[in-house]
Design a protein around this motif. Structure first.
Motif, PDB file in Angstrom:
ATOM      1  N   TYR A  13     -26.575   7.091  -7.717  1.00 47.53           N
ATOM      2  CA  TYR A  13     -25.204   7.288  -8.171  1.00 47.53           C
ATOM      3  C   TYR A  13     -25.045   6.537  -9.481  1.00 47.53           C
ATOM      4  CZ  TYR A  13     -24.084   2.655  -6.139  1.00 47.53           C
ATOM      5  OH  TYR A  13     -24.049   1.309  -5.828  1.00 47.53           O
ATOM      6  N   VAL A  19     -18.928   6.758 -10.600  1.00 43.13           N
ATOM      7  CA  VAL A  19     -18.572   8.093 -11.092  1.00 43.13           C
ATOM      8  C   VAL A  19     -18.585   9.074  -9.929  1.00 43.13           C
ATOM      9  CG1 VAL A  19     -19.126   9.954 -12.702  1.00 43.13           C
ATOM     10  CG2 VAL A  19     -19.614   7.574 -13.331  1.00 43.13           C
ATOM     11  N   PHE A  40     -17.617  13.056  -8.755  1.00 49.35           N
ATOM     12  CA  PHE A  40     -17.429  14.383  -9.353  1.00 49.35           C
ATOM     13  C   PHE A  40     -16.467  15.203  -8.496  1.00 49.35           C
ATOM     14  CE2 PHE A  40     -21.237  12.870 -11.342  1.00 49.35           C
ATOM     15  CZ  PHE A  40     -21.164  13.374 -12.634  1.00 49.35           C
ATOM     16  N   GLY A  97     -16.403  14.491 -13.886  1.00 52.35           N
ATOM     17  CA  GLY A  97     -16.624  13.104 -13.502  1.00 52.35           C
ATOM     18  C   GLY A  97     -15.406  12.230 -13.711  1.00 52.35           C
ATOM     19  N   GLY A 137     -20.341   6.042  -6.402  1.00 51.02           N
ATOM     20  CA  GLY A 137     -20.016   7.361  -6.917  1.00 51.02           C
ATOM     21  C   GLY A 137     -20.654   8.461  -6.086  1.00 51.02           C
ATOM     22  N   SER A 138     -20.521   9.688  -6.585  1.00 50.45           N
ATOM     23  CA  SER A 138     -21.132  10.836  -5.914  1.00 50.45           C
ATOM     24  C   SER A 138     -22.648  10.682  -5.892  1.00 50.45           C
ATOM     25  CB  SER A 138     -20.775  12.127  -6.650  1.00 50.45           C
ATOM     26  OG  SER A 138     -19.399  12.381  -6.615  1.00 50.45           O
ATOM     27  N   PHE A 189     -25.977  18.030 -14.283  1.00 53.04           N
ATOM     28  CA  PHE A 189     -25.231  17.091 -15.119  1.00 53.04           C
ATOM     29  C   PHE A 189     -25.207  17.629 -16.542  1.00 53.04           C
ATOM     30  CE2 PHE A 189     -24.783  13.425 -17.886  1.00 53.04           C
ATOM     31  CZ  PHE A 189     -23.894  12.587 -17.215  1.00 53.04           C
ATOM     32  N   THR A 215     -18.675   9.760  -2.410  1.00 53.99           N
ATOM     33  CA  THR A 215     -18.022   9.517  -3.684  1.00 53.99           C
ATOM     34  C   THR A 215     -17.024   8.402  -3.565  1.00 53.99           C
ATOM     35  OG1 THR A 215     -16.968  10.582  -5.547  1.00 53.99           O
ATOM     36  CG2 THR A 215     -16.235  11.281  -3.387  1.00 53.99           C
TER      37      THR A 215
END
Length: 223
Positions: A22, A37, A39, A49, A56-57, A78, A171
């Motif tokens: 992540y 971050v 998403f 993002g 994050g994710s 990405f 996330t």
């Protein structure tokens, strides 16, 4: 050894070579430094993002392919095109690598990442949460410069356990803060703080962790 067996072995090798990671923001601004971050779904085949507390994710990184991907049931890559940092089914638009300190490099550079408000994203989440943007030039005033650093999913989180959200394996709850009054470029004109997500942002201030993305999921289901 038959052809089907060879394909199975090749697929297994590809999975084994991908790392689960992540991303976290590193910035001189205490508002966003250390935030993960996540998403969030904002359209067919695209997730943008956003920054928030916690992990994050979960993304997969292939060093061989030089790509980060998000699994939402379909593979999303990405991307940094058009200023937005996103995971998209459109496919990759740059070589993604990491330096010796695990900072994310787009075509060899860790620069040009920013945290911005009021980016005119489709669902207007940036009216209350920092969106991760990519501006090689002419970054809007009011945006906060940052770099992105990868972390191993199996490693400890400095901000508590992750929460589950639509479109990703894990996330973050996005943190609400005072709206920026800065304008953005013509293609990302500032949105009024009285947008359709004003009530959702206000509720988020008093809601438990993860409630923002619950609202995001509800909104996405209704649109």
């Amino acid at each position: 050894m038959n052809f089907r067996t060879l394909l199975t072995l090749a697929a297994s090798s590809a999975v084994a070579s991908a790392d689960s990671v992540y991303l976290v923001a590193k910035s001189n601004s205490t508002e966003v430094n250390g935030n993960g971050v996540g998403f969030a779904h904002e359209g067919a085949g695209i997730n943008y993002g956003f920054l928030g507390t916690g992990k994050g994710s979960t993304l997969s990184y292939s060093a061989a392919d030089k790509q980060l991907t998000l699994d939402t049931g379909v593979e999303q890559f990405f991307r940094v095109s058009g200023g937005f940092v996103a995971a998209s089914v459109e496919g990759p638009d740059a070589a993604i690598t990491f330096d010796s300190n695990d900072y994310l490099l787009v075509n060899g550079s860790s620069s040009y990442f920013y945290a911005c408000k009021n980016t005119n994203d489709p669902y207007k989440y940036s009216a209350s949460s920092y969106e991760v943007m990519y501006y090689p030039e002419n970054a809007p005033s009011g945006c906060l410069s940052l770099t992105l650093q990868k972390k191993d999913v199996s490693g400890p989180s400095s901000s508590g356990a992750p929460t589950t959200t639509p479109g990703s394996n894990s996330t973050i709850p996005v943190t609400s803060s005072t709206l920026s009054t800065s304008s953005v470029t013509a293609s990302h004109s500032a949105v009024n703080s009285t947008s359709i997500f004003t009530d959702a942002a206000a509720a988020m201030d008093y809601a438990p962790a993860g409630s923002f993305f619950a609202l995001v999921g509800l909104a996405a289901a209704l649109i």
